[in-house]
Design an enzyme around this catalytic site. Structure first.
Site, PDB file in Angstrom:
ATOM      1  N   LYS A   1      -0.981  -3.984  -2.338  1.00 12.09           N
ATOM      2  CA  LYS A   1       0.074  -3.754  -1.337  1.00 12.09           C
ATOM      3  C   LYS A   1       0.949  -2.596  -1.816  1.00 12.09           C
ATOM      4  CE  LYS A   1       3.692  -6.321   1.184  1.00 12.09           C
ATOM      5  NZ  LYS A   1       4.443  -7.599   1.244  1.00 12.09           N
TER       6      LYS A   1
ATOM      7  N   SER B   1       4.499  -9.481   6.041  1.00 14.06           N
ATOM      8  CA  SER B   1       4.474  -8.048   5.835  1.00 14.06           C
ATOM      9  C   SER B   1       3.218  -7.519   5.143  1.00 14.06           C
ATOM     10  CB  SER B   1       5.688  -7.642   4.991  1.00 14.06           C
ATOM     11  OG  SER B   1       5.603  -8.184   3.696  1.00 14.06           O
TER      12      SER B   1
ATOM     13  N   SER C   1       5.067 -13.651   3.779  1.00  8.88           N
ATOM     14  CA  SER C   1       4.375 -12.362   3.899  1.00  8.88           C
ATOM     15  C   SER C   1       2.946 -12.329   3.371  1.00  8.88           C
ATOM     16  CB  SER C   1       5.180 -11.267   3.200  1.00  8.88           C
ATOM     17  OG  SER C   1       6.247 -10.860   4.013  1.00  8.88           O
TER      18      SER C   1
END
Lengths: 494, 487
Positions: free
Chosen positions: A81, A156, A180
């Site tokens: 990420k 996210s 997330s």
């Protein structure tokens, strides 16, 4: 190529050791898959082609020399990420404000993956600074859901979820502050875990809300996920909130678990997590999964977590408060974007931040600054922390008296349409209603697919345990997955 | 009785002498190239986390104990927010509502009087960097070497009433910090800083006047001058029935005045909240007690001991205890030769004078305490005179040699044999009949002339007391042949 990218990590490991294919071939196959699909799905912000191939070549040397004794992830691609710092590779947090920022150090979790031989294949898309539940709030554009391209993948960590689902990478790292990891895992039909707060070092993870942020990961199977989480766990002297607790070999625990392992396991189902307004099929799938667990020998008990209804409100006070503080450092002085349009120091700060941050980030900074300001602190921040204590106690009571694991839906709905909620922050915030209490309490949570809705979109269930009960969650999830045999792969696309 | 009374409280910041920063690994050294003593944490890079330096906590506990504070079992680090280029994270990590040390105090001495000054709290925090403004290039530069250096902030009660008391309190604090070895106490270089809060009220009034904060007090002299100035400024305003504005003022030493910096209306909201990256600091009983056992003898304790053990008066006791290294030097010298008064005098006059002249401090003193003790021993045993001793001391200071070696090498041993001296005296009397006559007619001042003649002949080595008594005796009457038996 298709064959290589659809393998599980243990199959890749075997293939590498038996020289069915080389580490470079394995990395090439994934790079090719990314090149082919990224324009459509936008799951990657950076693709580390050269570095990845160099790491894969180095992995071949290690494999040749050490073979079975080589580290478990030698030559296995992992996507990261783009909120986690990677030395020498631009880290954007999907924000304009970090334009051009190339970190001089690796996030501890990334460093641990590298030590384990993993190949860092690229940096995945996300909601800006991890603030969002749909991956629409990214300066690099939205990510699309492989199960339906007009739908969001969740957020996210949307890019990391899609990377695994699409076979762009067998494993990926995400972060989870309020859901997330678990929510996008659910919306894309893959497995995701947010470990116990303190299990994985936060050093090098760009902070959103420090008291809730936790690094975790995605995989297409529980075994692969167990291996990934074990690799990144452990006390780190650079993170004072990481805990000195032994890290068991999660993968070994899953593999050695007997078929009757779930006999007598008490699974608590909190009545507060089945709310009006949630998608009927989600509720149904969850209830059906309870039958699977019963069949596996578990005992299902209804429990109550009475303060659940206050969790979302407390969460949306505590996280913006911490975010407003954590994001104060982006002032244009030392790195990243600086507005050139200023006549004074104050203007430089103001315009850098006004132009550098997206709307959702600015909204949360404003809320956070407000709740921390003199005269409001007690009414908002302090009160929210008191609610948090009540929520922690709810879970403590449940685990002490009623159950070993808690099962809930992950998200009240399956994947929604891109644009459907983007303009309504409050509706968007509801997407996290079942995941935020777990972060507030610092508990481990695992999201795994349990079926599809009538539109063919994945539904996920969440397993929650007491602090450091990750093995229990992996074992229960693995038993469930064997029974349900959900296929996370979306290989036919493109 | 004075018409008005000033009320003064001080906020003192002291840089701690740890090797590394309070939450990071880079060095705290001073005077290095800008931005060379940094690391990801000091630079406030994304993803960085603070890790508390245990030594900084040790130092703060020491200070807390030395100033009679309660050490809190649990204290909490908080974030204090404001935007400034020298503050890399956009917040300073400090302690806010739960400081490490509370409710202490120290005694100061002003004009022979002892007074207790309360200490509200002592907490740990990190220093900021420095902004450097270049007029030439119309740019501002930031140096983050100092960012993250550990500080203790020491907040006093508003117990001081005069600038002199404030000065005495600052000096006493500095002395304690230096005795503990936790801060070098250099105000000019900013390792010790002071902000003063001062208000003035009519004498006898219980309610406090409007408070003014004064910054930029980077010497003890500035603290006293600025407070004196501010007290008279506020007094004049009160006399004219004018309003005193609550504000922050800067001391401008060139103008000898304070000037307004910002008023209270622009006061910032720091949005304090507990730092989630740091666990609450827990200091258990054992940690405190172990630190207490390890505390050195403190300045006021040494002061009392010197008075009791060595019979020193306040003046000498104060001079000799001002610096720990001097007190230690004195202890060592007296242990070798028990002549406390004489050694105290030698240190505070000759030694301090020479060090001062050469611009040295005690840490670089070329005369060892053993040698100073040996010098005083030679005087006390009449081996050399006090006057010759000064010559010997000069050479000791220059070469570091022992006084015995110098006396032997330069044949400076005192002449104490009466026969030798009388022979000289008789010769001088014979050669100076005029002066002898004057003396005998009552001009007793002439004795000095004869002493001078003897010293000249002996190159100052004659025992002065013996010279005096023998001269008086020989000058009384006609010269008789000296005989040891005609006493």
């Amino acid at each position: 190529m298709e064959r290589l990218i659809s393998l599980s990590v243990s199959e890749m490991r075997n293939g590498l050791l038996q020289k069915d294919f080389s580490a470079v071939e394995l990395t090439q196959a994934h790079l090719q898959r990314i090149r082919k699909t990224n324009e459509e799905f936008n799951s990657f912000i950076s693709i580390c082609e050269d570095a990845a191939l160099a790491q894969a070549a180095a992995a071949e040397t290690v494999l040749a020399a050490e073979q079975g004794a080589s580290p478990a992830l030698t030559g296995i691609p992992v996507a990261i990420k783009d909120l986690l710092l990677t030395k020498g590779i631009e880290t954007t947090c999907a924000s304009k404000i970090l334009t051009g920022f190339i970190p001089p150090y690796d996030c501890t979790a990334v460093a641990k993956l590298k030590e384990a031989g993993a190949v860092i294949i690229g940096k995945t898309n996300l909601d800006e600074f991890a603030m969002g539940s749909s991956n629409e709030y990214s300066a690099y554009g939205p990510v699309r859901n492989p199960w339906n391209k007009s739908c969001v993948p969740g957020g996210s960590s949307g890019g990391s979820a899609v990377a695994v689902c699409l076979g762009q990478s067998p494993l990926s790292l995400g972060t989870d502050t309020g859901g997330s990891i678990r929510q996008p895992a659910s919306l894309t039909g893959v497995c995701g875990m947010k470990p116990t707060y303190g299990r994985v070092s936060r050093y090098g993870a760009v902070a959103y809300a420090s008291s809730l942020d936790q690094i975790g990961g995605f995989a297409r199977s529980i075994e692969d996920l167990a291996l990934l989480i074990r690799t990144i766990s452990g006390k780190d002297p650079n993170d004072s909130t990481s805990m000195e607790v032994d890290v068991p070999d999660y993968l070994a625990e899953v593999r050695t678990a007997s078929k009757t392992q779930l006999q007598g396991l008490r699974i608590g189902v909190p009545k507060e997590y089945f709310i009006p307004g949630m998608q009927e099929e989600v509720e149904k799938s969850c209830l059906a999964s309870l039958d699977v667990f019963r069949h596996l020998g578990a005992e299902i008990v209804e429990i109550s977590l009475p303060h659940t209804e206050y969790a979302l409100a407390a969460y949306y006070i505590i996280t913006p408060a911490e975010a407003s503080s954590n994001l104060a450092r982006y002032d244009g002085v030392r790195y990243g974007f600086r507005s050139q349009d200023h006549d004074s120091l104050a203007e430089m700060f103001e315009r850098t931040r006004a132009q550098g941050f997206g709307a959702e980030v600015k909204r949360r900074i404003m809320i956070g600054s407000y709740v921390l300001s003199a005269g409001y602190y007690d009414a908002y921040y302090l009160k929210a922390q008191q609610v948090r204590t009540l929520i922690i106690n709810d879970f403590k009571q449940a685990f002490a008296n009623h159950c070993d694991v808690i099962l809930t839906p992950v998200s009240p709905t399956t994947a929604f349409k891109i644009g459907e909620k983007a303009d309504s922050p409050l509706t968007m915030y509801l997407a996290d209603i079942f995941t935020v209490p777990i972060n507030l309490a610092g508990l481990p949570g695992l999201s795994l697919p349990c079926g599809l809705d009538s539109a063919g979109l994945p539904v996920g269930i969440q397993l929650v345990g007491p602090p450091f009960a990750e093995p229990r969650l992996f074992i229960a999830a693995a038993a469930f997955a064997r029974e349900v045999a959900f296929d996370s792969r979306k290989m036919a696309l493109s | 009785m004075e018409k008005y009374e000033a009320v003064i409280g001080l906020e003192v910041h002291a840089q701690l002498l740890t090797d590394s920063k309070i939450f990071a690994t880079s060095s705290t050294a001073a005077g290095k190239e800008p931005n060379t003593l940094t690391d990801p944490v000091t630079l406030g890079l994304p993803g960085c986390l603070p890790v508390l330096n245990k030594r900084a906590v040790d130092f703060a506990i020491k200070l807390g104990l030395a100033t009679n504070c309660e050490i809190q079992r649990v204290s909490v680090f908080a974030r204090k927010h404001y935007f400034y280029p020298d503050l890399p994270k956009g917040y300073q990590i400090s302690q806010y509502d739960k400081p490490l040390c509370t409710r202490g105090g120290i005694d100061i001495r002003v004009g022979g009087q002892k007074k207790h000054i309360g200490i509200t709290r002592i907490h740990l925090e990190e220093d900021a960097g420095k902004n450097i403004h270049s007029d030439a290039a119309a740019v501002s530069l930031v140096d983050l070497n100092r960012a993250g250096v550990p500080l203790v902030e020491i907040v006093s009660e508003p117990d001081m009433r005069t600038a002199q008391e404030a000065g005495a309190y600052m000096r006493q604090l500095r002395q304690i910090l230096r005795y503990l070895g936790i801060c070098d106490g250099n105000m000019e270089e900013g390792s010790l800083r002071c902000d003063a809060n001062v208000s003035v009220r009519p004498a006898g009034e219980a309610k406090l006047g409007t408070k003014v904060e004064i910054k930029n007090l980077n010497s003890f002299r500035f603290v006293e001058k600025a407070l004196d100035y501010e007290i008279s400024r506020q007094t004049a305003l009160l006399d004219q029935a004018k309003e005193i504005v609550q504000e922050t003022r800067l001391w401008d030493d060139q103008k000898g005045a304070t000037r307004s910096m910002r008023s209270k209306e622009y006061a910032e909201d720091y949005r304090y909240f507990p730092d989630p990256d740091l666990l609450p600091l827990v200091v258990g009983h054992d940690w405190v007690e172990k630190t207490r056992e390890g505390l050195p003898e403190l300045p006021h304790q040494v002061f009392l001991r010197f008075k009791q053990m060595y019979g020193l008066d306040d003046y000498y006791a104060e001079l000799l205890t001002e610096e720990k290294i001097t007190a230690h030097y004195y202890d060592q010298a007296v242990a070798i030769h028990h002549s406390p008064a004489s050694i105290a005098n030698w240190i505070t006059t000759e030694l301090f004078g020479r060090l001062n002249k050469e611009g040295l401090d005690m840490s670089r003193c070329p005369v060892s305490p053993e040698n100073l003790a040996a010098l005083v021993t030679l005087i006390d045993e009449d081996v050399i005179s006090g006057k010759i001793a000064k010559t010997v001391f000069d050479e000791m200071f220059q070469t570091g040699a022992s006084p015995k070696a110098i006396v032997e090498a330069r044949k400076l041993k005192q002449i104490s044999d009466p026969a030798v001296i009388i022979e000289l005296i008789d010769e001088i009397i014979k050669n100076n009949p005029k002066q002898v006559e004057e003396y005998r007619q009552g001009k007793t001042k002439m004795l000095g002339f004869f002493v001078g003649q003897v010293m000249k002949e002996t190159e100052g080595k004659a025992n002065p007391a013996l010279v005096n008594s023998l001269l008086e005796e020989r000058l009384k009457g006609p010269v008789a042949k000296y005989s040891p038996c005609c006493e």
